[in-house]
Scaffold this active site. Structure first.
Site, PDB file in Angstrom:
ATOM      1  N   ASP A  13       0.759  -1.347   0.077  1.00 52.35           N
ATOM      2  CA  ASP A  13      -0.012   0.030  -0.103  1.00 52.35           C
ATOM      3  C   ASP A  13       0.886   1.230   0.043  1.00 52.35           C
ATOM      4  O   ASP A  13       0.368   2.353   0.569  1.00 52.35           O
ATOM      5  CB  ASP A  13      -1.010   0.064   1.267  1.00 52.35           C
ATOM      6  CG  ASP A  13      -1.707  -1.114   1.222  1.00 52.35           C
ATOM      7  OD1 ASP A  13      -2.280  -1.487   0.171  1.00 52.35           O
ATOM      8  OD2 ASP A  13      -1.932  -1.770   2.365  1.00 52.35           O
ATOM      9  N   LYS A  16       2.082   2.149  -5.204  1.00 47.32           N
ATOM     10  CA  LYS A  16       2.786   1.670  -6.330  1.00 47.32           C
ATOM     11  C   LYS A  16       1.722   1.853  -7.537  1.00 47.32           C
ATOM     12  O   LYS A  16       2.249   2.262  -8.609  1.00 47.32           O
ATOM     13  CB  LYS A  16       2.962   0.254  -6.254  1.00 47.32           C
ATOM     14  CG  LYS A  16       4.015  -0.269  -5.093  1.00 47.32           C
ATOM     15  CD  LYS A  16       4.167  -1.733  -5.043  1.00 47.32           C
ATOM     16  CE  LYS A  16       3.101  -2.538  -4.533  1.00 47.32           C
ATOM     17  NZ  LYS A  16       2.907  -2.303  -3.106  1.00 47.32           N
ATOM     18  N   GLY A  40      -4.227  -4.062  -4.596  1.00 48.39           N
ATOM     19  CA  GLY A  40      -5.317  -3.378  -4.893  1.00 48.39           C
ATOM     20  C   GLY A  40      -4.597  -1.805  -5.229  1.00 48.39           C
ATOM     21  O   GLY A  40      -4.207  -1.472  -4.244  1.00 48.39           O
ATOM     22  N   HIS A  41      -4.682  -1.416  -6.318  1.00 45.01           N
ATOM     23  CA  HIS A  41      -4.164  -0.108  -6.672  1.00 45.01           C
ATOM     24  C   HIS A  41      -5.161   0.834  -7.138  1.00 45.01           C
ATOM     25  O   HIS A  41      -5.963   0.738  -7.856  1.00 45.01           O
ATOM     26  CB  HIS A  41      -2.942  -0.345  -7.911  1.00 45.01           C
ATOM     27  CG  HIS A  41      -1.899  -1.294  -7.454  1.00 45.01           C
ATOM     28  ND1 HIS A  41      -1.226  -2.111  -8.223  1.00 45.01           N
ATOM     29  CD2 HIS A  41      -1.339  -1.471  -6.202  1.00 45.01           C
ATOM     30  CE1 HIS A  41      -0.307  -2.781  -7.612  1.00 45.01           C
ATOM     31  NE2 HIS A  41      -0.448  -2.470  -6.426  1.00 45.01           N
ATOM     32  N   GLN A 224       2.135  -5.993  -3.103  1.00 43.23           N
ATOM     33  CA  GLN A 224       2.237  -6.117  -1.586  1.00 43.23           C
ATOM     34  C   GLN A 224       3.679  -5.259  -1.525  1.00 43.23           C
ATOM     35  O   GLN A 224       4.061  -4.293  -2.149  1.00 43.23           O
ATOM     36  CB  GLN A 224       2.530  -7.591  -1.045  1.00 43.23           C
ATOM     37  CG  GLN A 224       1.021  -8.288  -0.957  1.00 43.23           C
ATOM     38  CD  GLN A 224       0.831  -8.878  -2.338  1.00 43.23           C
ATOM     39  OE1 GLN A 224       1.462  -9.502  -3.092  1.00 43.23           O
ATOM     40  NE2 GLN A 224      -0.490  -8.654  -2.731  1.00 43.23           N
TER      41      GLN A 224
END
Ligand code: IMP
Length: 430
Positions: A13, A16, A40-41, A224
């Site tokens: 988180d 990225k 999750g981006h 991650q």
């Protein structure tokens, strides 16, 4: 041609998605090599916010996207994500998205096992994302997994699936006291997946090799972060894959000497979701403030993230493990308004100074962080486009992170939007 990697230097988180989106402008192909839809981006372009879980964040730049063999793929999530992007005019041609024929499938029984195990662990739960990531990697390592190549083999797939389901159902019902999954239903669903995704499935290692040889630029997008790496992270509170840059070679099928520049992502403070050690965690109003001002809620599960001061020990560890050439420091703007900001410089363990994270799962709970305190600033940072636009104390803070980690900054992010970024060095040019 240069290949660039973007790797999380903390517990994930780190932002990225935004940085990959920016760097993807200079790339031809964006590649994921590990993890799955536990990632999750969040991408903010103009007024539109998009969250991607499996498809590389470079997709919004209209770049070709590759899901490498090291990724575990929930095909239903992938179809939904692809179709949502297609409705926005992205990924229209089938060859814009390539999936490795060696990537493993996350099937409903993997999700069921993940959920049942967490339930049984009770107070000792790892806080997984519940997406079936661990059980799928387990099947891969025990050589009982199913890969896209198996799915594409129409004749042999039904038997392979049935075998896997019998075994898993016995485990689900007899050991985990959970509901079994239905073979017939799953076979029908998998047959539909073949129709929907088959056109994307290929040997992505061969494709990437040819692409690099013909001068195309690759951007590898890590999922991650280093401290969630199965070997080098805070085991057992980690994910089930290697998240460090070395995993690019195995997870994308690209030789290590073809990976050029490695960019380490870190927030200007630290967060983690799920359980596990976190030496600089703030369980006070400063932590609450970071969570609120930083919008620190998971993009995948919506869980509140735990927040704390920047930990230079972790990021030094990440520099060593990943060979970081540069840092991308995100969310500097969130620190605006703190009168004093602390940075952890080293740890004490049982009265001794230590410079890296211990492996022992009991020792990590006895870590005492040592801090340096820096003066804060009150000016908003969102409009800064160069270091000179920052208040002197914010510049000093960035310099302190560089000095303590031994890695220069390539980029400093001062807001969620693409434009709210200070770019100091383009890794594709180095
Ligand atoms: P799993 O990857 O779902 O098995 O979860 C294992 C641990 O990794 C949990 O603490 C999760 O919260 C954490 N984790 C997994 N993916 C991410 C991510 O993308 N960002 C942050 N934490 C993650």
């Amino acid at each position: 041609m240069p290949a660039v990697a973007v790797i999380g230097a903390q517990w994930g988180d780190e932002g990225k998605g935004k940085v990959v989106d920016i760097l993807a402008e200079h790339a031809d192909i964006v590649v994921r090599f590990q993890g799955g839809n536990n990632a999750g981006h969040t991408l903010v372009v103009g007024d539109e916010t998009t969250v991607v879980h499996l498809i590389p964040s470079g997709v919004l730049q209209g770049k070709m996207c590759v899901i490498g063999n090291g990724v575990v793929v929930d095909p239903w999530v992938l179809i939904e994500e692809r179709d949502a992007l297609r409705s926005r005019g992205l990924l229209e041609g089938d060859d814009q998205l390539k999936i490795s024929d060696r990537a493993h499938l996350i099937l409903p029984y993997h999700r069921a096992v993940d959920a049942a195990r967490e339930r049984i662990r009770g107070g000792g739960a790892l806080g997984t994302t519940g997406r079936g990531i661990g059980p799928t990697y387990e099947d891969k390592m025990s050589r009982e997994g199913l890969r896209f190549a198996d799915l594409m083999d129409v004749k042999s797939f039904p038997d392979l699936l049935e075998n896997g389901i019998d075994r898993r159902n016995r485990y689900l019902t007899d050991v985990l006291s959970a509901e079994p999954v239905d073979y017939k239903q799953m076979l029908d669903d998998c047959n539909r997946v073949r129709d929907q995704l088959g056109a994307h499935v290929t040997d992505t290692s061969v494709f990437l090799d040819k692409s690099m040889s013909s001068g195309r630029r690759l951007l590898f997008e890590g999922g991650q972060g280093t401290m969630l790496d199965i070997d080098h992270g805070t085991y057992p509170f980690v994910t089930s894959s290697n998240t460090v840059s070395g995993a690019i070679a195995t997870g994308a099928g690209v030789a290590p000497n073809r990976i050029g520049t490695v960019v380490g992502m870190c927030k200007a403070y630290t967060t983690r979701v799920g359980a596990g050690p976190f030496p600089t965690e703030l369980n006070d109003e400063d932590g609450e403030r970071l969570r609120k001002d930083g919008g620190e809620f998971g993009a995948t599960t919506g869980r509140p993230r735990r927040c704390g001061w920047f930990d230079a020990v972790l990021v030094r560890q990440a520099a060593r493990l990943n060979g970081l050439d540069g840092l991308a420091v995100t969310k500097l703007d969130v620190l605006t308004g703190f009168e004093k900001i602390k940075v952890c410089t080293s740890y004490d363990l049982d009265g001794e100074r230590i410079e890296s994270f211990p492996a022992s799962r009991t020792a990590v709970n006895r870590i005492v962080p040592n801090y340096e305190e820096l003066p804060g600033w009150s000016e908003p940072l969102e409009r800064a486009r160069s270091l000179d636009d920052l208040p002197a104390n914010a510049r000093r803070y960035v310099k302190c992170l560089e000095d303590l980690t031994g890695v220069p900054s390539f980029l400093v992010s001062v807001g969620a939007r693409r434009t709210e970024t200070i770019i100091l060095r383009n890794p594709f040019a180095s």
